[in-house]
Design a protein around this motif. Structure first.
Motif, short mmCIF file in Angstrom:
data_model
loop_
_atom_site.label_atom_id
_atom_site.label_comp_id
_atom_site.label_asym_id
_atom_site.label_seq_id
_atom_site.Cartn_x
_atom_site.Cartn_y
_atom_site.Cartn_z
N ASN A 246 9.08 -15.47 -2.80
CA ASN A 246 8.31 -16.08 -3.87
C ASN A 246 7.00 -16.67 -3.37
N ARG A 247 6.97 -17.01 -2.09
CA ARG A 247 5.76 -17.61 -1.52
C ARG A 247 4.76 -16.56 -1.05
N LEU A 248 5.16 -15.29 -1.16
CA LEU A 248 4.28 -14.21 -0.71
C LEU A 248 3.69 -13.48 -1.91
N SER A 249 2.42 -13.12 -1.78
CA SER A 249 1.79 -12.32 -2.83
C SER A 249 2.32 -10.89 -2.75
N THR A 250 2.07 -10.15 -3.82
CA THR A 250 2.50 -8.75 -3.82
C THR A 250 1.88 -7.99 -2.66
N ALA A 251 0.60 -8.26 -2.42
CA ALA A 251 -0.09 -7.58 -1.32
C ALA A 251 0.55 -7.94 0.02
N GLU A 252 0.93 -9.21 0.14
CA GLU A 252 1.55 -9.64 1.40
C GLU A 252 2.91 -8.98 1.60
N ARG A 253 3.67 -8.88 0.53
CA ARG A 253 4.98 -8.24 0.65
C ARG A 253 4.85 -6.79 1.07
N GLU A 254 3.88 -6.10 0.45
CA GLU A 254 3.71 -4.69 0.79
C GLU A 254 3.21 -4.53 2.22
N ALA A 255 2.30 -5.42 2.62
CA ALA A 255 1.79 -5.34 3.99
C ALA A 255 2.90 -5.65 4.99
N LEU A 256 3.72 -6.63 4.66
CA LEU A 256 4.83 -6.99 5.53
C LEU A 256 5.79 -5.82 5.66
N SER A 257 6.14 -5.24 4.54
CA SER A 257 7.07 -4.11 4.53
C SER A 257 6.51 -2.93 5.33
N SER A 258 5.26 -2.63 5.09
CA SER A 258 4.61 -1.52 5.79
C SER A 258 4.53 -1.79 7.29
N ALA A 259 4.16 -3.02 7.63
CA ALA A 259 4.00 -3.37 9.04
C ALA A 259 5.35 -3.31 9.76
N LEU A 260 6.39 -3.81 9.13
CA LEU A 260 7.71 -3.78 9.75
C LEU A 260 8.17 -2.35 10.00
N ASN A 261 7.90 -1.47 9.03
CA ASN A 261 8.27 -0.07 9.20
C ASN A 261 7.50 0.57 10.34
N LYS A 262 6.22 0.22 10.47
CA LYS A 262 5.43 0.80 11.55
C LYS A 262 5.91 0.31 12.91
N ILE A 263 6.26 -0.98 12.97
CA ILE A 263 6.79 -1.51 14.22
C ILE A 263 8.08 -0.79 14.58
N ARG A 264 8.94 -0.66 13.59
CA ARG A 264 10.24 -0.04 13.81
C ARG A 264 10.12 1.40 14.29
N THR A 265 9.26 2.16 13.59
CA THR A 265 9.14 3.56 13.97
C THR A 265 8.43 3.73 15.30
N THR A 266 7.52 2.81 15.62
CA THR A 266 6.83 2.89 16.90
C THR A 266 7.83 2.94 18.05
N PHE A 267 8.84 2.08 17.96
CA PHE A 267 9.77 1.97 19.08
C PHE A 267 11.06 2.75 18.88
#
Lengths: 163, 163
Positions: B137-158
């Motif tokens: 609730n404390r995150l904007s929609t843009a932040e949620r999407e960026a967080l989700s995208s970033a986590l997936n990129k981190i995960r797939t990187t390794f």
DNA sequence: TATTGTTATACTCTATAACTATA
DNA sequence: TATAGTTATAGAGTATAACAATA
């Protein structure tokens, strides 16, 4: 925009079609999986310096805050004092840090990094930065800032709520 | 510009100026701290259902994928088979899941959730979603999407880099 | 020979109680 | 009485080798 029927381009991830959309819908699960994957690589990097995550963080904090006390350090790293003791024992035995009695309070120790400690910290920190670049390079500036901001909000949501 | 006499200083917890800007500059460190803080709260939520993180994930996956085999499940959750066995033992003893022999391969077991398993899963999942809402609730929609995208990129990187 | 599930084991990380020596 | 550091210990989480049954 997209025809709903014409996308068979599924990711051929694993053998049988096992779905994990429920778990993927939870940010906490994605956070755990991402951190776990990252940690495997990070531990390999730190292993070259005979360090693990807590000893590395400990060394960095002592270099940055000369004269720090153990209880302050444990508080800053959010680890328990008894667990910090064994970490400091190891770092001291390797002559990376020193524990000096505080004259004004003979119960406490002032922590300082030795020359070797500073040098190891510098090399390890650069190696960790190189490890970080591996995935940060795949993120846009906006994504990095959003990630950083989001992580801080998550952290403060639960850390400040009196655990 | 306040008179120094009125206030008894700030909280003792932030006593001396200890800086952790070096560590804060590492995304991996922020990721770990955020996940640790989140995990404390999440474990408390799951404790109401007598579940831990792995048993909860296990139950969700079995509900979503009836007939799943243990080796497939271990692979999907990225945990070792021996560790999954004891988790399944407990869930089976609580009569939340069943292990049925696969007719076509008598080495394997088909995992299914019982009615009680489905019900507990449903309740626990909703509780976890409520826990997630606390910080989402404390995150904007843009932040949620960026967080989700970033986590997936981190995960797939390794993860894809052949651990 | 390879795979599924299993047992046993070990190592790391984390958490708590209780002790000592100072304050 | 309270605090800094310490000791001992226990609980999770995770990793690997080796085995029996089956493919």
């Amino acid at each position: 925009m997209k025809p709903a029927t014409a996308l068979p381009a599924q990711k051929k991830t694993r053998a049988n079609d096992i779905s994990d959309s429920q778990l993927r819908g939870l940010f906490g699960y994605n956070l755990k999986r991402s951190f776990s994957a990252l940690q495997v690589d990070l531990l390999r990097v730190l292993d070259r310096f005979d360090l693990r995550m807590v000893p590395f963080s400990t060394l960095v904090m002592i270099v940055e805050n000369p004269g720090l006390r153990q209880s302050q350090l444990a508080d800053a790293l959010a680890i328990e004092r008894p667990n910090l003791v064994v970490v400091l024992d190891t770092l001291e035995r390797r002559e990376l840090i020193t524990r000096d009695r505080v004259p004004t309070d003979r119960r406490a120790y002032a922590l300082r990094a030795t020359l070797a400690g500073h040098q190891l910290c510098e090399k390890a920190y650069r190696a960790v930065q190189a490890h970080e670049a591996r995935y940060l390079n795949r993120l846009s500036t906006a994504e990095r800032e959003a990630l950083s901001s989001a992580l801080n909000k998550i952290r403060t949501t639960f850390e400040e709520a009196g655990e």
